[in-house]
Each structure stands twice: as C-alpha cells, then as structure tokens.
Motif scaffolding. Structure first.
Motif, short mmCIF file in Angstrom:
data_model
loop_
_atom_site.label_atom_id
_atom_site.label_comp_id
_atom_site.label_asym_id
_atom_site.label_seq_id
_atom_site.Cartn_x
_atom_site.Cartn_y
_atom_site.Cartn_z
N ARG A 1 30.01 39.76 -1.41
CA ARG A 1 29.79 40.81 -2.40
C ARG A 1 30.47 40.49 -3.72
O ARG A 1 31.27 39.58 -3.79
CB ARG A 1 30.27 42.16 -1.86
N ASP B 1 32.85 37.69 -5.22
CA ASP B 1 32.87 36.33 -4.70
C ASP B 1 33.07 35.31 -5.81
O ASP B 1 33.72 34.27 -5.60
CB ASP B 1 31.58 36.03 -3.93
N SER C 1 30.35 39.37 -9.67
CA SER C 1 30.61 39.60 -8.24
C SER C 1 32.07 39.30 -7.89
O SER C 1 32.76 38.53 -8.56
CB SER C 1 29.69 38.73 -7.38
N GLN D 1 25.64 36.99 -2.19
CA GLN D 1 24.87 37.41 -3.36
C GLN D 1 24.36 36.21 -4.14
O GLN D 1 23.24 36.22 -4.66
CB GLN D 1 25.73 38.29 -4.26
N ARG E 1 24.44 37.76 7.57
CA ARG E 1 24.59 37.00 6.33
C ARG E 1 23.79 35.71 6.36
O ARG E 1 23.70 35.00 5.36
CB ARG E 1 26.07 36.72 6.06
N GLU F 1 33.41 37.25 0.68
CA GLU F 1 33.12 38.46 1.43
C GLU F 1 31.64 38.82 1.40
O GLU F 1 31.22 39.77 2.06
CB GLU F 1 33.92 39.64 0.85
#
Length: 258
Positions: free
Chosen positions: A258, A239, A237, A203, A48, A256
């Motif tokens: 995503r 998130d 999303s 994202q 990440r 997370e």
C-alpha cells in the motif's frame, strides 16, 4: 465457495488455484470456466499474487469436447463470448500479479489461458500447442492477440497454421513465456517467484500491469503521459517511501502492499 473443478488455497499472500480434473488433463468445461472466473476474482481481493496451475500431468488440454453442457447445442460464438471472455477478463484485469505455473501440456484454449496471465513459468517438459486447426478451427481465447505481440507475426502464424507443439524451451527463446525451468526445480522456482511478488510493492505491480498493457494501444506521447500519471500515484504510496528508506539504510524493504 465450494469448488468442484479446481482447488483454492491462500497462504502468505499467495492464492493458488489448481485446475483439478487430472483424469481429463484439466480440460475446460462450462463449470470450470465459471469457477476460474469466481476464484480469480476472489483471489484479487484477498491475495497479493495469484498462481494458476494444473493437477496431474497437464496444465490444461483446452476445451473439453465431451462437455455435456455444450454438447447438445454447440454454439462456439456464444461459448467464447459468454464463458471464455469473462474468465479471461478476470485474469487480465486482476489487480494483483498473476502467474501461470505450467506443469505440463497447455493445449488449445489451455495454452491461451496460461498466456492470459502476467507471467508464465513452465517446466522444461511442458509444451504449448495451438491445436485448433487440427479440428478445423482458429486459435481463440485471446491467442491471436497475445501471440503476435509476444513472439512476433511469423512465429504466431506458424503456430496457428501448423499446430506444432512448442516446447517450453522454444517458448522461452521466442519470448512467448517468461522462463522454462528444469522439471526438478520447477516447483521451487515458481513458488519463489510467487513469494517475491507476494512480498513486493503491490500497488506498483498493479500500475506496471496497467501501463504495459496500455502500451499496445498508445502512441509514444500517450504512453509517456500514462507513465507520468501512474508514477505520480506510486510516488505517494507508503511502499515507495519504505523502498527509498530501505535503500538509504542499506536493508531489505518491508513492503506492505500500500
């Protein structure tokens, strides 16, 4: 993959790529460029956040002028197109945030390797050096693109023509990097920054990277359109929903990615 010129480690969402030719100040060879390309591409699929740093006293001293793979038939145009461009593109297009943790000298292409990353954090004793004109060359590896856009035309031109060392503190003050950190705090700081990104909304970070880089080519109308499109996607999303819920509940969000 087994690496010979760097080390690769993955821990808690952070991929740490360490250039590992300390006896050569981590100078770039054909093999190292290929390995960086592979390592960053691999990290972008499993981590990440990606951190690029150097072993020993240097981050990267630039092109290894004694690299036997290029010495027999030195073709700088081919080397830049076939070896540097894929490596730099892998870093720039990496779908997760990239950090250059500049622990020491970053010279020539080594300086511009660092500047290809999204965020540059340097130790106070580190420096950046566009050394190219000292041997009759021009800045390459993207330096002529990044420098004027970060620290302005005047500083970029001086850095290219005079080939003076730019201290980490100067680089910070001029806007070339994100921050310069006292040597004693350097390791703790870049690791904290990496951890922050590794536990953040992945994202949204990817979208922010795309939108900010697109701004260099867009007019205002196109940029506003791009922002709207990317923000619309972020708003769908998990998130985003978690971020809003955490705000309402007055707690730290659990993103997370995503």
């Amino acid at each position: 993959m087994k690496y010979e010129t760097l080390t690769y480690a993955l821990d808690d969402g952070v991929a740490l790529i360490t250039l590992n030719r300390p006896d050569k100040m981590n100078a770039l060879t054909t093999q190292m460029r290929a390995e960086i390309d592979v390592a960053v591409t691999h990290a972008g699929k499993q981590a990440r956040v990606v951190v690029l740093t150097g072993a020993g006293r240097a981050f990267c001293s630039g092109q290894d002028l004694g690299d036997r793979a290029n010495a027999a038939n030195l073709d700088l145009e081919r080397t830049l197109r076939d070896e540097y461009t894929p490596m730099l593109t892998a870093i720039i297009d990496c779908p997760v945030p990239t950090i250059a943790a500049v622990n020491g000298a970053a010279a020539g292409a080594g300086a511009n390797l660092a500047l290809a990353c999204d965020v540059v954090i340097a130790s106070e004793s580190a420096y950046f050096l566009q050394a190219f004109t000292r041997i009759g060359l021009i800045p390459d590896a993207g330096g002529t693109y990044v420098m004027p856009r970060t620290m302005g035309m005047a500083k970029a031109m001086g850095a290219a023509l005079f080939a003076d060392k730019i201290s980490a503190r100067q680089a910070d003050a001029w806007g070339l990097i994100w921050e310069a950190v006292a040597d004693d705090d350097f390791d703790t700081q870049w690791r904290a920054r990496a951890a922050h990104l590794a536990h953040g909304p992945t994202q949204a970070f990817a979208a922010a990277k795309r939108v900010i880089r697109a701004s260099w080519a867009n007019d205002l109308e196109k940029q506003l359109e791009t922002e709207a499109s990317e923000q619309g996607a972020c708003g769908q999303s998990r998130d985003f929903r978690e971020g809003v819920l955490a705000f309402v509940e007055k707690r730290k969000p659990d993103f997370e990615g995503r």
